[in-house]
Scaffold this active site. Structure first.
Site, mmCIF file in Angstrom:
data_model
loop_
_atom_site.group_PDB
_atom_site.id
_atom_site.type_symbol
_atom_site.label_atom_id
_atom_site.label_comp_id
_atom_site.label_asym_id
_atom_site.label_seq_id
_atom_site.Cartn_x
_atom_site.Cartn_y
_atom_site.Cartn_z
ATOM 1 N N LYS A 183 0.832 -1.210 0.000
ATOM 2 C CA LYS A 183 0.000 0.000 0.000
ATOM 3 C C LYS A 183 0.866 1.259 0.000
ATOM 4 O O LYS A 183 0.426 2.310 -0.470
ATOM 5 C CB LYS A 183 -0.982 -0.021 1.177
ATOM 6 N N THR A 240 -3.494 5.662 3.792
ATOM 7 C CA THR A 240 -2.243 6.254 3.329
ATOM 8 C C THR A 240 -2.346 6.919 1.956
ATOM 9 O O THR A 240 -1.470 7.698 1.596
ATOM 10 C CB THR A 240 -1.124 5.194 3.284
#
Length: 318
Positions: A183, A240
């Site tokens: 990610k 994020t």
């Protein structure tokens, strides 16, 4: 039960603050002067300014003192994990070592669990991962995390759950490792898109196609689909890719804006993108976003070239 945190960066300090609500915590810093200042001022001013360290935290640079605990949370950057474990292997032997870093080791392509197993074979490895910013945790804001461990982790889950950290168990070490690592790559891509002025729709598209890459890479390695759909995969991806509190996202913003970035700040996604791209290339996997982020991060591509490369890929079914 006493717990130690190895690593006094923002995240390690935040974890120590949260865990201090359960009992004594030893916070180990590699720098003796930093440990002394934290102990005397009750603050990690360089990493978490304005946040007071509870009395239950003992800051120290003495690794022997820190390793008196049976359970140690290892909160150091992924690319430095092997070095820390190797340097202190004697006192870490036989301990429960909970890695709190997210990434893939550039030199080996391994995740944190595998690095622990290689360097300290008789340790009990685990991984703590999921959507979490140090500042939020330190200020007592709630989140939920994944605790990955091959063995029964009921007791460990209980010991590491705090007033603001709710932990969910899994035995899918591969899925938890790769979700947290990959990610970061997608966060760089999304930051670059926003920094270049491409808009929120482009970011949503990158997140979605990036998640498809994450699944493709992880499932081939034996990860379970539900792990990638959980906190350590999709949950961390959403966080994020949408907040400037993410160092990877901020790095991408600077790339998109053609602005300099603080080179002292750890950006795990840069090394992970390179490692992913090397593995994908060797195994014939189609990972266009990851490859583009690797090239962009190393200056091989400009943002304009990266956009052109992704938009002009062959059309296909979703």
């Amino acid at each position: 039960m006493s717990v130690s945190v190895l690593g006094s960066g923002a995240f390690g300090t935040a974890l120590a603050i949260s865990l201090a609500g359960n009992g004594p915590v030893t916070l180990w810093a590699r720098d003796a002067e930093q440990a002394r200042v934290m102990h005397s001022t009750r603050e990690n001013a360089a990493r978490l300014p304005g946040v007071t360290l509870p009395d239950a935290i003992t800051a120290t640079a003495d690794i022997t003192q820190a390793t008196r605990s049976q359970t140690l949370l290892v909160s150091v950057p992924m690319q430095k994990l092997r070095g820390v474990l190797t340097d202190h292997g004697v006192v870490l032997a036989g301990k429960t070592l909970v890695a709190c870093c997210k990434g893939i080791e550039l030199s080996t392509g391994l995740g944190p669990i595998s690095v622990i197993r290689q360097t300290i074979p008789d340790a009990r490895p685990a991984l703590l991962t999921g959507p979490s910013f140090a500042d939020d945790i330190a200020r007592g804001l709630p989140t939920a995390l994944t605790l990955a461990c091959a063995e029964d982790a009921h007791e460990l889950q209980h010991d590491l759950t705090t007033a603001n950290l709710r932990l969910y168990r899994t035995t899918d070490l591969i899925g938890a490792e790769l979700g947290g690592a990959l990610k970061n790559v997608m966060a760089i891509a999304c930051g670059a898109a926003i920094g270049a002025g491409l808009g929120d729709s482009a970011r949503a598209a990158l997140m979605t196609r990036g998640f498809a890459e994450m699944q493709r890479f992880a499932l081939i390695r034996g990860a379970r689909p539900e792990t990638l759909m959980g906190l350590s995969g999709l949950g961390d991806l959403v966080l994020t890719c949408s907040s400037e509190l993410s160092r990877n996202y901020r790095f991408g913003l600077c790339l998109g804006r053609n602005q300099p970035f603080d080179t002292t700040t750890t950006v795990e996604g840069v090394a992970t993108a390179r490692a992913m791209s090397d593995i994908a290339r060797a195994e014939g996997l189609d990972m266009p976003i990851s490859a583009t982020v690797a090239d962009l991060s190393q200056g091989t591509y400009s943002v304009a070239q990266a956009i052109d490369t992704l938009l002009n890929r062959p059309l296909k079914e979703e």
